[in-house]
Scaffold this active site. Structure first.
Site, PDB file in Angstrom:
ATOM      1  N   ARG A 238       0.883  -1.216   0.001  1.00  0.00           N
ATOM      2  CA  ARG A 238       0.264   0.104  -0.054  1.00  0.00           C
ATOM      3  C   ARG A 238       0.699   1.143  -0.123  1.00  0.00           C
ATOM      4  NH1 ARG A 238      -3.569  -2.514  -1.682  1.00  0.00           N
ATOM      5  NH2 ARG A 238      -5.437  -2.912  -0.987  1.00  0.00           N
TER       6      ARG A 238
ATOM      7  N   HIS B 124      -1.276   0.037 -10.018  1.00  0.00           N
ATOM      8  CA  HIS B 124      -1.960  -0.643  -9.032  1.00  0.00           C
ATOM      9  C   HIS B 124      -2.746  -2.072  -9.919  1.00  0.00           C
ATOM     10  CE1 HIS B 124      -4.433  -1.158  -5.000  1.00  0.00           C
ATOM     11  NE2 HIS B 124      -4.201  -2.345  -5.612  1.00  0.00           N
TER      12      HIS B 124
HETATM   13  P1  NDP Z   1      -2.220 -10.740   5.297  1.00  0.00           P
HETATM   14  O1  NDP Z   1      -3.283 -10.373   6.357  1.00  0.00           O
HETATM   15  O2  NDP Z   1      -2.469 -12.301   4.727  1.00  0.00           O
HETATM   16  O3  NDP Z   1      -0.917 -10.653   5.762  1.00  0.00           O
HETATM   17  C1  NDP Z   1      -0.365  -9.477   6.403  1.00  0.00           C
HETATM   18  C2  NDP Z   1       1.153  -9.764   7.003  1.00  0.00           C
HETATM   19  O4  NDP Z   1       1.596  -8.658   7.304  1.00  0.00           O
HETATM   20  C3  NDP Z   1       1.077 -10.748   7.897  1.00  0.00           C
HETATM   21  O5  NDP Z   1       2.443 -11.443   7.921  1.00  0.00           O
HETATM   22  C4  NDP Z   1       1.225  -9.734   9.430  1.00  0.00           C
HETATM   23  O6  NDP Z   1       1.820 -10.379  10.513  1.00  0.00           O
HETATM   24  C5  NDP Z   1       2.128  -8.851   8.715  1.00  0.00           C
HETATM   25  N1  NDP Z   1       1.856  -7.543   9.377  1.00  0.00           N
HETATM   26  C6  NDP Z   1       0.636  -6.971   9.701  1.00  0.00           C
HETATM   27  N2  NDP Z   1       0.904  -5.598  10.441  1.00  0.00           N
HETATM   28  C7  NDP Z   1       2.481  -5.920  11.023  1.00  0.00           C
HETATM   29  C8  NDP Z   1       3.130  -4.974  11.661  1.00  0.00           C
HETATM   30  N3  NDP Z   1       2.450  -4.053  12.287  1.00  0.00           N
HETATM   31  N4  NDP Z   1       4.351  -5.450  11.778  1.00  0.00           N
HETATM   32  C9  NDP Z   1       4.904  -6.493  11.119  1.00  0.00           C
HETATM   33  N5  NDP Z   1       4.357  -7.068  10.505  1.00  0.00           N
HETATM   34  C10 NDP Z   1       3.065  -6.869  10.123  1.00  0.00           C
HETATM   35  O7  NDP Z   1      -2.155  -9.970   3.659  1.00  0.00           O
HETATM   36  P2  NDP Z   1      -2.165 -10.501   2.602  1.00  0.00           P
HETATM   37  O8  NDP Z   1      -0.717 -11.147   2.396  1.00  0.00           O
HETATM   38  O9  NDP Z   1      -3.321 -10.987   1.887  1.00  0.00           O
HETATM   39  O10 NDP Z   1      -1.963  -8.911   1.702  1.00  0.00           O
HETATM   40  C11 NDP Z   1      -0.889  -8.017   2.136  1.00  0.00           C
HETATM   41  C12 NDP Z   1      -1.242  -6.769   1.347  1.00  0.00           C
HETATM   42  O11 NDP Z   1      -1.142  -6.992   0.174  1.00  0.00           O
HETATM   43  C13 NDP Z   1      -2.798  -6.380   1.523  1.00  0.00           C
HETATM   44  O12 NDP Z   1      -3.324  -6.143   2.592  1.00  0.00           O
HETATM   45  C14 NDP Z   1      -3.169  -5.492   0.445  1.00  0.00           C
HETATM   46  O13 NDP Z   1      -2.688  -4.052   1.011  1.00  0.00           O
HETATM   47  C15 NDP Z   1      -1.858  -5.672  -0.498  1.00  0.00           C
HETATM   48  N6  NDP Z   1      -2.519  -6.123  -1.917  1.00  0.00           N
HETATM   49  C16 NDP Z   1      -1.931  -5.472  -3.061  1.00  0.00           C
HETATM   50  C17 NDP Z   1      -2.454  -5.772  -4.178  1.00  0.00           C
HETATM   51  C18 NDP Z   1      -2.076  -5.224  -5.290  1.00  0.00           C
HETATM   52  O14 NDP Z   1      -2.481  -5.541  -6.578  1.00  0.00           O
HETATM   53  N7  NDP Z   1      -1.107  -4.207  -5.282  1.00  0.00           N
HETATM   54  C19 NDP Z   1      -3.385  -6.997  -4.389  1.00  0.00           C
HETATM   55  C20 NDP Z   1      -3.662  -7.812  -3.193  1.00  0.00           C
HETATM   56  C21 NDP Z   1      -3.102  -7.486  -2.001  1.00  0.00           C
HETATM   57  P3  NDP Z   1       1.365 -11.675  10.989  1.00  0.00           P
HETATM   58  O15 NDP Z   1       1.554 -12.849  10.072  1.00  0.00           O
HETATM   59  O16 NDP Z   1       1.838 -12.020  12.233  1.00  0.00           O
HETATM   60  O17 NDP Z   1      -0.249 -11.361  11.303  1.00  0.00           O
END
Ligand code: NDP
Length: 312
Positions: free
Chosen positions: A227, A275
């Protein structure tokens, strides 16, 4: 007996692309007697298929709403909505994951192999520049969720030494995992290419600023399909201008579409991608939505529930 009412409340992706796959998936999941439409009376809505551009902003007008089923992986536009009091599920979809693996590995290989320089050298001069092997190019992946973990695994399979960072501690075969503030510093300091696959939350906004960008090895490359607000734009431009960051390939931005006069467009160290890193695919995503409707009707726990306290 009538089945559930399902409101398709998204303008992008389009109803016309989703109607047939959703109906097929609901039928395959054994959901019967359902009404599926972009235009259902509020009193008949049990589930809302949602996207951030939806005209639905007040969920309190749906008296029998059971769950909101987001078509996007990111939920920063809906998770904080105070009128939402029912479970919120986000999209984890095989098509979305495969697309992200392809985009991330493509962008990492572009930088690793120096493809931009190869393309610029078609001048008749024979200038052999041999790239290092992947095993000599450490990659950091911030976020080890559905997408980050899959991309980290694909990069490790290609031979890159991968360190991943998440909120909670993890053990993933073939990946060095870190968490917490010290873990972030360690991940950044070793990453010659850094991939951002974090969700946007209060804790991740502005994560990459002048201080954290300075922790990366000089000349590191950033690839951000996560993001836009994960990075402070002005600090990134400063780091690119000073040579601290070698290049940034950005798919997501604070404002989208990226305004024409934004300095990223003209900066030689930035690649702007509109995007498109990965899209929710109608066929596979419809199966996820249908399975969650089936679960809701059967009183079973939903898949991919959002922790609204954590914001993702
Ligand atoms: P998930 O919710 O499965 O994974 C999020 C990851 O980020 C987890 O490993 C989580 O840790 C970690 N995380 C969250 N907050 C923190 C923090 N404060 N400190 C450290 N680690 C953190 O999301 P997805 O993998 O499904 O998707 C990730 C992002 O990709 C989406 O939220 C979206 O913004 C983006 N996206 C972009 C697209 C594009 O076309 N550009 C398409 C789809 C998604 P933990 O495992 O410990 O919970």
């Amino acid at each position: 007996m009538t089945g559930p009412g399902i409101l398709f409340a998204a303008t992008e992706p389009r109803w016309s692309d989703y109607e047939a796959p959703l109906r097929a998936a609901l039928e395959a999941a054994g959901v019967t007697g359902y009404r599926l439409s972009p235009d259902l009376p509020a009193a008949e809505v049990d589930y809302i298929v949602y996207a951030p551009n939806s005209s639905v902003q007040d969920f309190s007008v749906f008296p029998r709403l059971k769950a909101v089923l987001n078509l996007w992986a990111g939920v920063e536009n809906v998770a904080p909505n105070p009128t939402l009091t029912v479970p919120l599920a986000r999209m984890v979809d095989e098509g979305l994951t495969r697309g992200m693996i392809e985009w991330v590995t493509g962008m990492v290989l572009r930088h690793h192999l120096g493809l931009d320089a190869v393309l610029a050298r078609q001048s008749g001069d024979w200038l052999p520049v041999v790239p290092p092997l992947a095993r000599n190019r450490p990659v950091g992946v911030l976020g080890l969720g559905a997408l980050g973990k899959a991309c980290a695994g694909a990069l490790a399979t290609l031979g890159f030494p991968v360190t991943g960072w998440s909120r909670s501690p993890k053990t993933i075969p073939g990946i060095a995992t870190r968490h917490g503030e010290a873990g972030l510093a360690e991940t950044l300091s070793g990453a010659r290419i850094l991939v951002l696959l974090l969700p946007l939350t209060g804790a991740t906004r502005d994560l990459l600023d002048a201080r954290t960008l300075a922790l990366l090895p000089r000349g590191a490359v950033i690839v951000n399909p996560g993001r836009g607000p994960l990075i402070v734009d002005e600090d990134l431009i400063g780091a690119l201008d000073s040579g601290q960051i070698g290049h940034a390939t950005l798919d997501v931005f604070r404002e989208e579409p990226l305004p024409r006069d934004h300095p990223f467009w003209a900066h030689p160290g930035v690649t702007v991608s509109p995007h498109v890193a990965s899209e929710t695919r109608a066929d596979t995503a419809s199966e996820v939505i249908a399975e969650n409707v089936r679960r809701g009707e059967a009183g079973e726990p939903y898949l991919h529930l959002v922790d609204r306290g954590a914001g993702y």
